[in-house]
Motif scaffolding. Structure first.
Motif, short mmCIF file in Angstrom:
data_model
loop_
_atom_site.label_atom_id
_atom_site.label_comp_id
_atom_site.label_asym_id
_atom_site.label_seq_id
_atom_site.Cartn_x
_atom_site.Cartn_y
_atom_site.Cartn_z
N LEU A 94 0.93 -1.52 -0.19
CA LEU A 94 0.18 -0.24 0.14
C LEU A 94 0.68 1.29 -0.02
CD1 LEU A 94 -2.31 -1.27 2.82
CD2 LEU A 94 -3.36 -1.06 0.17
N SER A 95 1.76 1.24 0.75
CA SER A 95 2.89 2.23 0.65
C SER A 95 3.40 2.95 -0.36
CB SER A 95 3.97 2.27 2.37
OG SER A 95 3.23 1.59 3.18
N ASP A 96 3.79 4.29 -0.64
CA ASP A 96 4.33 4.94 -1.42
C ASP A 96 6.41 5.03 -0.71
OD1 ASP A 96 2.45 5.24 -4.27
OD2 ASP A 96 1.39 7.17 -2.74
N ARG A 97 5.71 5.87 0.59
CA ARG A 97 7.07 5.74 1.75
C ARG A 97 7.15 5.00 3.04
NH1 ARG A 97 8.87 10.43 3.11
NH2 ARG A 97 7.13 11.61 3.15
N ILE A 98 8.03 4.47 2.90
CA ILE A 98 8.18 4.01 4.52
C ILE A 98 9.41 5.14 5.61
CG2 ILE A 98 8.41 1.74 6.04
CD1 ILE A 98 7.02 0.26 3.57
#
Length: 317
Positions: free
Chosen positions: A195-199
């Motif tokens: 789901l993430s664009d950035r973590i």
């Protein structure tokens, strides 16, 4: 456009410092996920961004406003997904949606939210009788009913069935397409990767890694082969067969320090097959997000009590 801006954030509880100088930004149309082991400072950080906790030091801006000092101004523009609670036990999803619909000047259409979160079959079921997945989907619908510009999602797929996971992913895709900034916390690393664009990974109150899932996993891979198999393999025997160092990083997860070339992968699978050892998966030259998390924190990701489950006292204004 920068939607959330955190600069040099410190949060202390008496002499204990929970967050030590954290700084990051999140943009419109971006899903930013905050990960960390229990006690890493995730809860304190997110509560401060939501406006429920005053930082000990540093600054936070959400849509250009201080979320603690300007919470009443900011509230109409943010949505918070409650993991548990917040709904009367006898209230049905349809009643809850109707109630929340009246709180906002320009709310989403109820029929649209029902379809988006696949709540149709449960609309007239009392909240106390909803499944865990249905409660999660209702909480998600209520978090976005006011057309927020920033949404906080706490464990949105926890305890949810496959159908519910698909619904959550669809909602997040829809929010992204509308330019909404989504701040996500989860202990399910496969969902974070998906789901993430950035973590951002926190540990002991500090950011220990930041980047896209692909960047984090690629940067950490090195020259190695990782695989999963039953616990307690004979490491000395396997190391001899592979002519390389082998360690069991954690229960049932093995690291072979060797080049991830076809010849070595064939040697590994041949060794396991000759001993009738079942293999879960092989990650050659690429780490999983779980590998990265463990390498950085030395801990497994474990469920943590939701930051929205905890009682929050709003100060009088």
């Amino acid at each position: 456009m920068t939607t959330i801006e955190v600069n040099d954030l410190y949060i202390a509880y008496g002499e204990k410092i929970a967050v030590l100088g954290v700084s990051f930004q999140a943009r419109s149309g971006e899903v930013l996920t905050i990960l960390g082991p229990n006690g890493a400072g995730k809860t304190s950080t997110v509560e401060s961004i939501e406006g429920y906790r005053k930082p000990s030091k540093g600054s936070i801006k959400v849509l250009g406003l201080d979320p603690y000092a300007d919470l009443s101004k900011l509230a109409p523009f943010i949505g918070v997904m409650l993991q548990n609670g917040g709904i009367y036990p006898r209230m049905t999803p349809l009643q809850a949606l109707g109630l929340f619909h009246g709180y906002y000047k320009d709310p989403q259409e109820i029929d649209y939210l029902i379809k988006l979160t696949n709540l149709g079959p449960a609309l007239k079921t009392p909240y106390r009788r909803l499944s865990g997945g249905e409660k999660q989907r209702l909480s998600l619908a209520l978090a976005i009913i006011g057309r927020p510009k920033v949404v906080f999602l706490d464990e949105p797929t926890a305890g949810i069935d496959p159908e519910g996971r698909l619904a959550v992913r669809e909602v997040i895709r829809d929010l992204k397409s509308q330019g909404v900034c989504v701040l996500l916390t989860t202990h399910e690393l496969d969902e974070a990767e998906r789901l993430s664009d950035r973590i951002i990974i926190l540990d002991h109150g500090k950011i220990v890694a930041e980047g896209s899932p692909e960047d984090l996993m690629t940067a950490a891979h090195g020259d190695n082969i990782r695989f999963s198999a039953p616990v307690g393999l004979d490491l000395a025997e396997l190391a001899s067969a592979m002519d390389a160092k082998v360690v069991e990083e954690r229960a049932g997860e093995y690291l072979v320090s060797t080049a991830a070339v076809p010849e070595q992968i064939a040697r590994l699978t041949s060794f396991l097959a000759s001993r009738n050892i079942a293999i879960g998966d092989i990650r050659a030259g690429r780490s999983s997000l779980e590998d990265v998390f463990f390498a950085l924190t030395g801990k497994e990701m474990e469920p943590e009590a939701s930051f929205t489950d905890k009682p929050r006292s709003r100060r009088r204004r």
